[in-house]
Design a protein around this motif. Structure first.
Motif, PDB file in Angstrom:
ATOM      1  N   MET A 122       0.849  -1.352   0.117  1.00 44.02           N
ATOM      2  CA  MET A 122       0.201  -0.010  -0.111  1.00 44.02           C
ATOM      3  C   MET A 122       0.762   1.331   0.066  1.00 44.02           C
ATOM      4  O   MET A 122       1.834   1.138   0.782  1.00 44.02           O
ATOM      5  N   ALA A 123       0.346   2.392  -0.809  1.00 42.36           N
ATOM      6  CA  ALA A 123       1.318   3.509  -1.069  1.00 42.36           C
ATOM      7  C   ALA A 123       1.293   4.172   0.396  1.00 42.36           C
ATOM      8  O   ALA A 123       0.508   4.015   1.303  1.00 42.36           O
ATOM      9  N   ALA A 124       2.461   5.013   0.715  1.00 43.06           N
ATOM     10  CA  ALA A 124       2.459   5.634   1.890  1.00 43.06           C
ATOM     11  C   ALA A 124       1.469   7.004   1.814  1.00 43.06           C
ATOM     12  O   ALA A 124       1.214   7.493   2.849  1.00 43.06           O
ATOM     13  N   GLY A 125       1.087   7.284   0.804  1.00 39.67           N
ATOM     14  CA  GLY A 125       0.155   8.605   0.714  1.00 39.67           C
ATOM     15  C   GLY A 125      -0.609   8.486  -0.111  1.00 39.67           C
ATOM     16  O   GLY A 125      -0.784   7.612  -1.027  1.00 39.67           O
ATOM     17  N   TYR A 132      12.448  14.413  -6.957  1.00 46.29           N
ATOM     18  CA  TYR A 132      11.198  14.734  -7.552  1.00 46.29           C
ATOM     19  C   TYR A 132      10.776  15.989  -7.826  1.00 46.29           C
ATOM     20  O   TYR A 132      11.341  16.984  -7.446  1.00 46.29           O
ATOM     21  N   ARG A 133       9.987  15.875  -8.874  1.00 50.45           N
ATOM     22  CA  ARG A 133       9.748  17.288  -9.598  1.00 50.45           C
ATOM     23  C   ARG A 133       8.121  17.725  -9.389  1.00 50.45           C
ATOM     24  O   ARG A 133       7.238  16.867  -9.660  1.00 50.45           O
ATOM     25  N   ILE A 134       7.678  18.808  -9.295  1.00 49.29           N
ATOM     26  CA  ILE A 134       6.517  19.283  -9.405  1.00 49.29           C
ATOM     27  C   ILE A 134       6.302  20.275 -10.422  1.00 49.29           C
ATOM     28  O   ILE A 134       7.092  21.339 -10.447  1.00 49.29           O
ATOM     29  N   THR A 135       5.566  19.921 -11.465  1.00 48.24           N
ATOM     30  CA  THR A 135       5.523  21.124 -12.411  1.00 48.24           C
ATOM     31  C   THR A 135       4.240  21.703 -12.455  1.00 48.24           C
ATOM     32  O   THR A 135       3.176  21.029 -12.400  1.00 48.24           O
ATOM     33  N   ILE A 136       4.191  23.207 -12.812  1.00 49.60           N
ATOM     34  CA  ILE A 136       3.188  23.861 -12.613  1.00 49.60           C
ATOM     35  C   ILE A 136       2.950  24.465 -14.038  1.00 49.60           C
ATOM     36  O   ILE A 136       3.864  25.488 -14.616  1.00 49.60           O
ATOM     37  N   ASP A 185       7.219  12.786  -0.124  1.00 50.94           N
ATOM     38  CA  ASP A 185       7.719  11.724  -1.141  1.00 50.94           C
ATOM     39  C   ASP A 185       7.183  10.644  -1.072  1.00 50.94           C
ATOM     40  O   ASP A 185       5.975  10.547  -0.374  1.00 50.94           O
ATOM     41  N   PRO A 186       7.216   9.645  -2.030  1.00 50.25           N
ATOM     42  CA  PRO A 186       6.140   8.463  -2.031  1.00 50.25           C
ATOM     43  C   PRO A 186       6.270   7.514  -0.907  1.00 50.25           C
ATOM     44  O   PRO A 186       5.469   6.891  -0.606  1.00 50.25           O
ATOM     45  N   ASN A 187       6.976   7.992  -0.097  1.00 49.21           N
ATOM     46  CA  ASN A 187       7.125   7.082   1.292  1.00 49.21           C
ATOM     47  C   ASN A 187       6.288   7.860   2.415  1.00 49.21           C
ATOM     48  O   ASN A 187       6.423   7.545   3.710  1.00 49.21           O
ATOM     49  N   GLY A 188       5.928   9.091   2.197  1.00 47.13           N
ATOM     50  CA  GLY A 188       5.298   9.929   3.178  1.00 47.13           C
ATOM     51  C   GLY A 188       6.321  10.823   3.920  1.00 47.13           C
ATOM     52  O   GLY A 188       5.812  11.444   4.662  1.00 47.13           O
TER      53      GLY A 188
END
Lengths: 154, 147
Positions: free
Chosen positions: A1-4, B88-92, B126-129
């Motif tokens: 499960m993804a963390a977010g 990680y990138r955030i594009t606006i 990030d993807p791991n919170g």
């Protein structure tokens, strides 16, 4: 499960072109109309000349049931259940790889909606689901088996 | 607010399918799945690999205005580093020209965009919170799609 969870904000520019901003957020953040997302949308509004037209949050949950071989165990075989909503519109739900021994009246492709597992699913759907428009589902009018052509998704 | 729940299937050949269900209000997949997944598992030989909920708000925020970079092809790209070391990138899209240094390409993190950057850092992970650290920002332009 993804963390977010994944927050996606759609931005539409003055010329009508559309772009999306994807931001990973905490798993507890699920309300796209809440204070946190409102603050993020305001922050993007300050950075961009576009307007924000939609915010959505995707919350994933992994599952691990087991597939089995069967007469209709291909994803192109579907059991189609048709429901009617309170606005008298019809909605089809197509479930892949239906179990043959549970559903079909002998020698037909008609779903036996009184079969225990099918009836349980129909009952849950009527009690919990709406049509995409938000109108309540009012009844299941029937079901059948279909088979899609190879490579075609329902 | 409504919820769109997507159930993801894999059959015994590994082919994929999905079903979408709509709920009024907020439906948490962690509470819906324990009920729904057994019901679906009982009627299908396919395996369920995931249950995803999507919550949407269609309220319009802000006004689209003209500007030198006011198209979706022009973007402000913000680069972050996560707690685990990944980037990680955030594009606006359609960035406001006042967000850049005089070179019109480098994001001015200490200028007009500072408050917005702080808000993003407060909520983005990030993807791991894990928390993100801002690295840099610049203006980019996407090429047209290749024919």
């Amino acid at each position: 499960m993804a963390a977010g969870n994944k927050l996606t904000i759609v931005l539409k520019s003055y010329g009508g072109t559309v772009g999306r901003v994807a931001i990973l957020v905490a798993a507890a953040l699920v309300d796209p109309s809440g204070a946190a997302v409102t603050a993020i949308r305001a922050a993007l509004d300050a950075l961009s000349k576009a307007k924000s037209t939609r915010a959505s949050i995707n919350k994933p949950l992994a599952q691990a049931t087991t597939s089995a071989a069967g007469v209709y165990s291909d994803d192109q075989d579907k059991m189609v259940l048709t429901f009617k909503d309170a606005a008298s519109k019809y909605h089809n739900f197509k479930f892949p790889a239906p179990k043959v021994e549970c559903f079909f009246e002998e020698d037909t492709d008609i779903v036996d909606t009184s079969q225990a597992d099918v009836a349980a699913l129909i009952g849950w759907m009527l009690a919990n689901l709406n049509a995409p428009s938000g109108v309540a589902l009012t009844g299941c009018v029937g079901g059948s088996r279909i088979r899609l052509r190879s490579g075609k998704r329902a | 607010m409504s919820t769109e729940l997507t159930v993801r299937w894999n059959d015994s050949d590994g082919q994929k399918a999905t079903n979408k269900f709509h709920f009024a209000g907020t439906a948490d997949p962690s509470t819906v799945a324990p009920v729904l997944v057994p019901l679906l598992d009982a009627i299908s030989d396919a395996a369920i690999s995931g249950v995803d909920a999507m919550y949407a708000d269609n309220t319009v925020v802000g006004t689209a205005v003209a500007g030198p970079y006011a198209t979706a092809k022009d973007k402000l790209e913000l680069l972050f580093q996560g707690a685990g070391g990944g980037f990680y990138r955030i594009t606006i899209p359609a960035p406001d020209e006042s967000m850049f240094l005089p070179d019109k390409e480098t994001f001015d993190a200490a200028g007009a965009g500072a408050a917005s950057l702080a808000t993003i850092l407060t909520h983005a992970t990030d993807p791991n919170g894990g928390a993100l650290t801002y690295i840099s920002g610049k203006r980019i332009k996407r090429r047209r799609k290749k024919s």
